[in-house]
Design an enzyme around this catalytic site. Structure first.
Site, PDB file in Angstrom:
ATOM      1  N   GLY A  40      19.942  79.647  84.307  1.00  0.00           N
ATOM      2  CA  GLY A  40      21.243  79.021  84.429  1.00  0.00           C
ATOM      3  C   GLY A  40      22.104  79.235  83.202  1.00  0.00           C
ATOM      4  CG  ASP A  44      30.780  89.462  82.690  1.00  0.00           C
ATOM      5  OD1 ASP A  44      31.043  89.217  83.884  1.00  0.00           O
ATOM      6  OD2 ASP A  44      30.865  90.605  82.184  1.00  0.00           O
ATOM      7  CG  HIS A  46      23.112  85.176  83.395  1.00  0.00           C
ATOM      8  ND1 HIS A  46      23.658  84.392  82.406  1.00  0.00           N
ATOM      9  CD2 HIS A  46      21.771  85.159  83.165  1.00  0.00           C
ATOM     10  CE1 HIS A  46      22.708  83.906  81.637  1.00  0.00           C
ATOM     11  NE2 HIS A  46      21.550  84.362  82.069  1.00  0.00           N
ATOM     12  CD  GLN A  70      10.728  81.275  80.187  1.00  0.00           C
ATOM     13  OE1 GLN A  70      10.766  81.442  81.401  1.00  0.00           O
ATOM     14  NE2 GLN A  70      11.723  81.641  79.399  1.00  0.00           N
TER      15      GLN A  70
END
Length: 288
Positions: A40, A44, A46, A70
């Site tokens: 999420g 840009d 992504h 993580q």
């Protein structure tokens, strides 16, 4: 693939039952599926992955899940930006067909006790040396996402280069039948790699941050010209320190295996860097 107009509203699956129902419709129509895994806070970079996925498959699924496995206890899991509504709106505009947004009760239900311990590029002495928990968390959640979505293609950014190599090896070693596609890093006009963590930079730090890419580009040019790799990297680390970075690593590695290299003769080379600027840890990489 034919260009489809953006959908007015992208459906969001929060349970495996809803996800399976949507995927069944795609498969029944004989359509191929691309998965773009994300945490999420989309930018840009992504959306560039989404555009690539749309070119490669009939349907695009984007997963949004901030994976706790993580993050170490000292890292920014609780403060990692979460803005699902805005992300879904951006993905609808980009023509995404489905958002898979499970919560932790779905991904790691009570009794969950299986973890993947990757080796090979996951033990290259780069990110793993500073975040030893990280690639086990990545490999486990990505394997789950592949099992849940069963994509034909999965699209990842090259900015997280070691992660890309770990995921590629994971898919091959476990016969997961998914083609991994790496997309070149999306950069700001001044060269800084786009990242959700750039939002943590102060205004003054943001002005200095592009030095990370400038040093990579300078080192790559010198190595390509035949300068000794060890000396070039040592000089690059000093430049970054003068710019206010605390360098975790600046290394030259074989572009596929991530093994150390000594000269251009050792194969295709990738430069990889991680450094802190203030409290923000930035990573980047560049081909030689």
């Amino acid at each position: 693939m034919p260009t489809r107009p953006p959908v007015a509203r992208t459906p969001v699956a929060r349970t495996l039952k809803v996800l399976d129902r949507a995927l069944l419709r795609f498969r029944a129509a004989g359509e191929t599926v691309a998965l773009v895994p994300t945490m999420g806070a989309l930018h840009d970079g992504h959306l560039t992955l989404v555009r690539q996925a749309r070119r490669k498959a009939d349907r695009v699924v984007v997963s949004i899940y901030v994976n706790p496995a993580q993050f170490a206890p000292t890292e920014d899991f609780s403060s990692y930006p979460r803005r699902l509504a805005a992300d879904v709106a951006a993905l609808a505009e980009a023509g995404v067909d489905l958002v898979w947004a499970p919560d932790t009760a779905v991904m790691y239900p009570d009794g969950f006790s299986t973890r993947i311990a990757p080796e090979g590029p996951a033990l290259a002495g780069l990110e793993d040396a500073f975040r030893p928990h990280f690639f086990g968390g990545v490999a486990t959640v990505v394997a789950k996402l592949f099992g849940q979505v069963r994509p034909d293609i999965a699209v990842f950014g090259q900015k997280d280069y070691q992660q890309l190599k770990v995921v590629t090896r994971l898919a091959a070693d476990l016969d997961l039948r998914v083609k991994i596609i790496g997309v070149p890093t999306v950069r700001e006009k001044d060269g800084l790699a786009r990242s959700s963590r750039n939002a943590y930079l102060s205004a003054e730090e943001r002005q200095r941050a592009p030095a990370l890419y400038r040093v990579l580009a300078d080192c790559a040019a010198k190595i390509k010209a035949g300068r000794p790799i060890r000396a070039v990297l040592e000089s690059g680390r000093k430049v970054l320190a003068r710019e206010g970075f605390v360098v975790d690593y600046l290394e030259a590695r074989h572009a596929e295996t991530l093994a150390p290299v000594r000269s251009l003769k050792d194969g295709p080379i990738r430069l990889l860097v991680a450094a802190k600027l203030g409290t923000t840890r930035l990573i980047d990489n560049l081909a030689v």
